[in-house]
Design a protein around this motif. Structure first.
Motif, short mmCIF file in Angstrom:
data_model
loop_
_atom_site.label_atom_id
_atom_site.label_comp_id
_atom_site.label_asym_id
_atom_site.label_seq_id
_atom_site.Cartn_x
_atom_site.Cartn_y
_atom_site.Cartn_z
N GLU A 1 19.16 -7.06 -8.17
CA GLU A 1 19.41 -7.71 -6.88
C GLU A 1 19.41 -6.76 -5.69
O GLU A 1 19.16 -7.19 -4.56
N TYR A 2 19.71 -5.48 -5.92
CA TYR A 2 19.78 -4.54 -4.81
C TYR A 2 18.49 -3.73 -4.71
O TYR A 2 18.15 -2.96 -5.61
N GLY A 3 17.80 -3.91 -3.59
CA GLY A 3 16.55 -3.19 -3.38
C GLY A 3 16.77 -1.79 -2.83
O GLY A 3 17.87 -1.41 -2.47
N GLY A 4 15.68 -1.01 -2.76
CA GLY A 4 15.75 0.34 -2.27
C GLY A 4 15.49 0.43 -0.77
O GLY A 4 15.37 -0.58 -0.09
N PHE A 5 15.40 1.67 -0.28
CA PHE A 5 15.24 1.91 1.15
C PHE A 5 14.03 2.82 1.41
O PHE A 5 13.56 3.52 0.52
N THR A 6 13.60 2.82 2.67
CA THR A 6 12.72 3.86 3.17
C THR A 6 13.60 4.88 3.84
O THR A 6 14.36 4.55 4.76
N TYR A 7 13.55 6.11 3.37
CA TYR A 7 14.48 7.13 3.86
C TYR A 7 13.90 7.91 5.03
O TYR A 7 12.71 8.24 5.05
N ALA A 8 14.77 8.20 6.01
CA ALA A 8 14.36 8.95 7.20
C ALA A 8 15.34 10.07 7.48
O ALA A 8 16.52 9.97 7.14
#
Length: 273
Positions: A265-272
């Motif tokens: 249920e928990y998606g990932g991120f694009t990291y900056a």
């Protein structure tokens, strides 16, 4: 080769000052007149100097008289703050791409590449080939792909982590392999090259009833050697080491069902950076 091989950035304080207690004259008869005034001036002067020293020690800008902060020996107070710059606006096969030709761009690239190289998709040959071709520089991608195919296709390795020969999880279980970057740091830089350290925590294992390899947490720091080519940063090499590892809190581990639901249920991120 283990999964970790691919799974592979303001403090406040209080200072208490205690002046000598008791009779400052050691019990001897007190002097009067000019001697008393001199003693008072001396005490006031000491207090002023102590206040100045405390204020200097508690400054949060990381500056020093020898200019060591300018040499990069210690991070600035805002080194962990987000840059506020959008990392990218494009993706290839779900992986962020088109990073800026800057130190911030290189750090963002390294963080996102660490996530891709530490993902569960690396255990599927089709996805693995795509990830390697997108993340690595063209002149090293073929060699890296061959090495990874040998490692990730090893039946002994897959059996040790509870996966089938094709890298799939047993029926009723979910394979978890995630990298969560905590911080990044540039350790060396040139016009078209950059070395970036990524400190991250990793979740790895099988969730589900009957799992003999439950999901565990690990900590690593990986240094990625990056090269600017084709208007993007690409990995040419990496080195991994354990830690820094924080002290774990006394928390009850989640059930296999809760862990499976969280992963799904928990998606990932694009990291900056």
């Amino acid at each position: 080769m283990s999964p970790g091989d691919e799974q592979g950035y303001t403090e406040t304080g209080q200072t208490r000052t205690r002046l000598p207690g008791g009779d400052p004259y050691g019990g001897a008869p007190r002097r009067t007149g000019r001697s008393s005034s001199r003693g008072l001036i001396t005490v006031v002067g000491v207090v002023v100097l102590l206040i100045a020293a405390i204020a200097f020690a508690n400054r949060g800008d990381g500056s020093s008289t020898d200019g060591s902060a300018d040499k990069g020996d210690r991070p600035k107070a805002a080194s962990t703050a987000a840059s506020g710059t959008k990392p990218v606006d494009t993706k290839s096969a779900g992986i962020a791409s088109g990073f800026a030709h800057t130190e911030q761009g290189a750090q963002s690239a390294a963080a996102n590449y660490a996530v891709a190289l530490g993902s569960a998709e690396m255990f599927n040959s089709g996805w693995r080939h795509q990830i390697v071709s997108l993340v690595y520089a063209p002149d090293v991608a073929a060699a890296k792909q061959s090495d990874m195919d040998s490692a990730y296709s090893s039946e002994k390795f897959l059996a040790n982590i509870g996966l089938a020969k094709d890298g799939s999880a047993p029926k009723g279980q979910t394979f978890v392999s995630r990298v969560i970057p905590v911080g990044t740091k540039v350790t060396s830089s040139g016009t078209d090259t950059m070395a970036v350290e990524v400190w991250y925590t990793s979740l790895f294992g099988l969730s589900g009833e009957g799992s003999t390899n439950p999901v565990t947490e690990s900590w690593y720091t990986t240094t990625y050697e990056l090269k600017w080519m084709n208007n993007d940063w690409k990995v040419t090499d990496f080195q991994q080491k354990d830690g820094p590892v924080p002290v774990g809190r006394d928390q009850t581990a989640s059930t296999a069902d809760d862990m499976t639901k969280a992963v799904e249920e928990y998606g990932g991120f694009t990291y900056a950076r």
